[in-house]
Scaffold this active site. Structure first.
Site, PDB file in Angstrom:
ATOM      1  N   PRO A 278      16.720   1.562 -54.767  1.00 23.60           N
ATOM      2  CA  PRO A 278      15.680   0.521 -54.785  1.00 23.60           C
ATOM      3  C   PRO A 278      15.643  -0.325 -53.519  1.00 23.60           C
ATOM      4  O   PRO A 278      14.566  -0.753 -53.084  1.00 23.60           O
ATOM      5  CB  PRO A 278      16.057  -0.313 -56.017  1.00 23.60           C
ATOM      6  CG  PRO A 278      16.741   0.661 -56.929  1.00 23.60           C
ATOM      7  CD  PRO A 278      17.492   1.579 -56.026  1.00 23.60           C
TER       8      PRO A 278
ATOM      9  N   ALA B 252      17.209   0.748 -50.543  1.00 23.63           N
ATOM     10  CA  ALA B 252      17.613   1.602 -49.420  1.00 23.63           C
ATOM     11  C   ALA B 252      16.667   2.787 -49.333  1.00 23.63           C
ATOM     12  O   ALA B 252      16.869   3.813 -49.981  1.00 23.63           O
ATOM     13  CB  ALA B 252      19.058   2.084 -49.594  1.00 23.63           C
ATOM     14  N   GLY B 253      15.600   2.593 -48.539  1.00 20.53           N
ATOM     15  CA  GLY B 253      14.620   3.656 -48.349  1.00 20.53           C
ATOM     16  C   GLY B 253      14.763   4.233 -46.945  1.00 20.53           C
ATOM     17  O   GLY B 253      15.613   5.080 -46.685  1.00 20.53           O
TER      18      GLY B 253
ATOM     19  N   THR C 159      13.442  13.467 -56.583  1.00 21.72           N
ATOM     20  CA  THR C 159      12.720  14.677 -56.971  1.00 21.72           C
ATOM     21  C   THR C 159      13.590  15.518 -57.910  1.00 21.72           C
ATOM     22  O   THR C 159      14.776  15.720 -57.650  1.00 21.72           O
ATOM     23  CB  THR C 159      12.353  15.501 -55.725  1.00 21.72           C
ATOM     24  OG1 THR C 159      11.482  14.726 -54.902  1.00 21.72           O
ATOM     25  CG2 THR C 159      11.669  16.798 -56.104  1.00 21.72           C
TER      26      THR C 159
ATOM     27  N   GLU D  25      15.485  19.380 -43.744  1.00 25.02           N
ATOM     28  CA  GLU D  25      14.448  18.876 -44.651  1.00 25.02           C
ATOM     29  C   GLU D  25      13.185  18.513 -43.879  1.00 25.02           C
ATOM     30  O   GLU D  25      12.063  18.805 -44.315  1.00 25.02           O
ATOM     31  CB  GLU D  25      14.955  17.652 -45.403  1.00 25.02           C
ATOM     32  CG  GLU D  25      13.918  17.050 -46.340  1.00 25.02           C
ATOM     33  CD  GLU D  25      14.316  15.700 -46.911  1.00 25.02           C
ATOM     34  OE1 GLU D  25      13.616  15.218 -47.821  1.00 25.02           O
ATOM     35  OE2 GLU D  25      15.320  15.113 -46.441  1.00 25.02           O
TER      36      GLU D  25
ATOM     37  N   ARG E 249     -22.261  26.148 -49.484  1.00 26.42           N
ATOM     38  CA  ARG E 249     -23.093  24.971 -49.719  1.00 26.42           C
ATOM     39  C   ARG E 249     -24.278  24.955 -48.750  1.00 26.42           C
ATOM     40  O   ARG E 249     -24.093  25.055 -47.525  1.00 26.42           O
ATOM     41  CB  ARG E 249     -22.245  23.709 -49.536  1.00 26.42           C
ATOM     42  CG  ARG E 249     -23.018  22.397 -49.617  1.00 26.42           C
ATOM     43  CD  ARG E 249     -23.538  22.116 -51.000  1.00 26.42           C
ATOM     44  NE  ARG E 249     -24.013  20.739 -51.113  1.00 26.42           N
ATOM     45  CZ  ARG E 249     -24.714  20.280 -52.136  1.00 26.42           C
ATOM     46  NH1 ARG E 249     -25.028  21.092 -53.144  1.00 26.42           N
ATOM     47  NH2 ARG E 249     -25.106  19.032 -52.173  1.00 26.42           N
TER      48      ARG E 249
ATOM     49  N   GLY F  80     -18.140  16.553 -49.572  1.00 26.58           N
ATOM     50  CA  GLY F  80     -19.009  15.452 -49.964  1.00 26.58           C
ATOM     51  C   GLY F  80     -18.615  14.900 -51.325  1.00 26.58           C
ATOM     52  O   GLY F  80     -17.437  14.820 -51.669  1.00 26.58           O
TER      53      GLY F  80
ATOM     54  N   SER G  46       6.253   8.377 -41.252  1.00 24.69           N
ATOM     55  CA  SER G  46       5.742   8.742 -39.927  1.00 24.69           C
ATOM     56  C   SER G  46       6.162   7.720 -38.876  1.00 24.69           C
ATOM     57  O   SER G  46       6.436   8.076 -37.718  1.00 24.69           O
ATOM     58  CB  SER G  46       4.211   8.865 -39.969  1.00 24.69           C
ATOM     59  OG  SER G  46       3.816  10.000 -40.728  1.00 24.69           O
TER      60      SER G  46
END
Length: 380
Positions: free
Chosen positions: A129, A131-132, A159, A242, A268, A340, A367
């Site tokens: 919680p 520590a990201g 995961t 990873e 389309r 669309g 990122s």
């Protein structure tokens, strides 16, 4: 998509996984997303194909291949269903590979057969919680006791956590303010281990994500992966592979979005002709294609270097993750735009691609963090 840069063996691998994805994964993609359920059918089929233990030795039921083949599988699975790709390759890369690379022969014999045949579902637990991005601020603590260790703390955004039978858990073995880590293999039926919430997510909805908690959870000495004092090395080795794999998965999602966009642009019709005849649509498709091809080449180069035993690939691994994540998000956005209003509905898969793409810019290192790593490495 075949490429002249691939060997015949890699082309065969790509074709095999692509057919598997079309036959076993794509038909369930919308359903597992809608129902937020573990893709049990795809999981079992993936185990039969050898995708749960791509790098594991054949003697333990693995395929005895490399990161390059793992990335090919990641790209092809992600092109039809990111949830299944994440679930399957979390097992293969983040769980099995940690034991392949750092486990003792006894640990490999104990854990790998069940992980490779799918009878054991594994998860890797780093994030907490508080520590990201700053993983080393984790506070889960392992305290020495007779015959092993007592774990106390909590993990989140894990995961496969809600369905896991085996959890590989990073914990501090010294004072929490220090950087002494170890990786522990924890049976999820052990006293003191508990599963918390299963998280309700925007994307990756067919891949279960949840919380884990430890309250004086005993782990024997023979369940420490990589030994005491080597946790940071184990962690860094895992992060590199990873990030390359996530780059491949981003490329795969983008390729799936492009495939859908090209098909729709040809079907389309507006103003009396296919919308693909309009140059602005062609420009979007061209940009998507270039990003995908560049990403595939970058992943291929970096994975091959890791397979060859090269070191010092931190910035290349981060570049794979950064580029793949950005390409996935941009391609998904452009695919929705090409569709669309229909792209905003669940009648077509591009809205799922868009929801699945966003977390690519967050999980496994944001990122922003990848840019910091690349810049720092370049300026050393």
């Amino acid at each position: 998509m075949k490429t002249a840069l691939e060997s015949d063996e890699h082309r065969l691998m790509r074709e095999t996984v692509r057919k598997f994805a079309a036959d076993h994964v794509a038909p369930l993609a919308a359903e597992i997303d809608r129902e937020e359920r573990f893709p049990r059918e795809s999981w079992e089929a993936a185990a039969e194909l050898g995708l749960l233990g791509i790098r594991a030795p054949e003697q333990f039921g693995g395929s005895d291949l490399g990161l390059t083949e793992t990335c090919i599988a990641g790209e092809e699975l992600s092109a039809v269903c990111m949830s299944t790709a994440v679930t399957v390759l979390h097992q293969s890369n983040l769980v099995v590979d940690r034991i392949v690379d750092h486990g003792t022969p006894e640990q490999q014999a104990r854990y790998l057969p069940g992980l490779c045949d799918g009878s054991i579902i594994g998860c890797l637990a780093i994030t907490e919680p508080e520590a990201g991005s700053d993983a080393m601020s984790m506070r889960t603590k392992a305290t020495r006791t007779e015959g092993g260790w007592l774990l106390n703390g909590a993990k989140t955004f894990i995961t496969n956590g809600p369905v896991a039978d085996l959890a590989l858990v990073y914990a501090k073995t010294g004072p929490v303010e220090d950087r002494e880590l170890a990786l522990f293999a924890v049976d999820t039926t052990a006293p003191g281990f508990s599963k918390g919430r299963k998280l309700d997510k925007l994307g990756w909805r067919g891949s279960p994500t949840g919380e884990l908690a430890f309250s004086d959870c005993f782990v024997p000495d023979d369940a420490v992966i990589g030994g005491i004092g080597n946790g940071i090395k184990v962690l860094r080795d895992g992060l590199a592979s990873e990030r390359v794999l996530m780059g491949a998965q981003g490329v795969g999602l983008a390729a799936g979005a492009l495939r859908e966009a090209v098909r729709y642009a040809g079907e389309r019709r507006q103003f009396g002709r296919p919308i693909g005849d309009f140059q602005l649509i062609q420009a979007k498709i061209a940009d998507m294609y270039v990003g995908i091809e560049l990403g595939r080449a970058l992943v291929s180069k970096t994975a091959a270097a890791i397979d060859a035993g090269d070191s010092g690939l931190t910035r290349l691994a981060s570049a794979c993750k950064l580029h793949g994540s950005e390409v996935a998000m941009n391609a998904a956005l452009e695919a929705v735009q090409i569709f669309g209003g229909y792209g905003y509905t669940r009648e077509f898969p591009v809205e799922r691609y868009l929801r699945d793409a966003k977390i690519m810019q967050i999980g496994g290192g944001t990122s922003e963090i990848q840019r910091i790593i690349i810049g720092r490495e370049m300026l050393r």
